[in-house]
Write an enzyme that holds these catalytic residues in place. Structure first.
Site, PDB file in Angstrom:
ATOM      1  N   ARG A   9       0.822  -1.216   0.000  1.00  0.00           N
ATOM      2  CA  ARG A   9       0.000   0.000   0.000  1.00  0.00           C
ATOM      3  C   ARG A   9       0.856   1.266   0.000  1.00  0.00           C
ATOM      4  O   ARG A   9       0.337   2.360  -0.153  1.00  0.00           O
ATOM      5  CB  ARG A   9      -0.933  -0.005   1.206  1.00  0.00           C
ATOM      6  CG  ARG A   9      -1.928  -1.174   1.130  1.00  0.00           C
ATOM      7  CD  ARG A   9      -2.945  -1.124   2.218  1.00  0.00           C
ATOM      8  NE  ARG A   9      -3.820   0.026   1.993  1.00  0.00           N
ATOM      9  CZ  ARG A   9      -4.599   0.549   2.911  1.00  0.00           C
ATOM     10  NH1 ARG A   9      -4.625   0.049   4.123  1.00  0.00           N
ATOM     11  NH2 ARG A   9      -5.365   1.581   2.637  1.00  0.00           N
ATOM     12  N   CYS A  10       2.162   1.107   0.165  1.00  0.00           N
ATOM     13  CA  CYS A  10       3.081   2.247   0.265  1.00  0.00           C
ATOM     14  C   CYS A  10       3.732   2.514  -1.097  1.00  0.00           C
ATOM     15  O   CYS A  10       4.346   1.619  -1.685  1.00  0.00           O
ATOM     16  CB  CYS A  10       4.146   1.935   1.312  1.00  0.00           C
ATOM     17  SG  CYS A  10       5.480   3.136   1.378  1.00  0.00           S
ATOM     18  N   THR A  11       3.626   3.738  -1.572  1.00  0.00           N
ATOM     19  CA  THR A  11       4.216   4.119  -2.858  1.00  0.00           C
ATOM     20  C   THR A  11       5.716   3.892  -2.863  1.00  0.00           C
ATOM     21  O   THR A  11       6.268   3.336  -3.817  1.00  0.00           O
ATOM     22  CB  THR A  11       3.904   5.600  -3.158  1.00  0.00           C
ATOM     23  OG1 THR A  11       2.486   5.763  -3.187  1.00  0.00           O
ATOM     24  CG2 THR A  11       4.485   6.032  -4.481  1.00  0.00           C
TER      25      THR A  11
END
Length: 113
Positions: A9-11
């Site tokens: 979920r983390c860019t």
């Protein structure tokens, strides 16, 4: 083998995986929110990072602010907080041959390749 501790979920974490794919190196993705760190494993990663445990904390996380901010904590207590609440761990972490980096910016991965 290279390991990347990853939160999909983390860019920045997704950029780390893409960077390794572009380099064409073999690596193992560890989704640390699903495959939780043990106290020992996290302690080893922190040693490979050559940092103090507090430097791995995401201090803007609500969990940190509501439960730990402003408290006097030992290194062991900080590590245990990250084991109990893995969202507190800065990401992505890339480990290779006993060395590790927090891949922010992504190019820091070069340091362990």
């Amino acid at each position: 083998m290279i390991k990347i501790y990853h939160n999909p979920r983390c860019t920045k974490s997704r950029q780390g995986v893409a960077f390794l794919e572009e380099k064409g190196v073999e690596f193992k993705v560890i989704r640390y929110l699903e495959e939780a760190f043990t106290f020992q494993t996290l302690t080893e990663v922190i040693a490979e990072l050559a940092i103090h445990p507090m430097e791995l904390i995401r201090k803007n996380e609500a969990i940190w602010k509501s439960n730990f901010k402003g408290k006097e904590l030992s290194d062991a207590q900080i590590i245990q907080a990250m084991v109990d609440f893995p969202k507190l761990i800065e990401r992505p972490i890339v480990v290779n041959k006993g060395r590790a980096v927090i891949a922010r910016p992504t190019e820091k991965i070069e340091e362990v390749l």
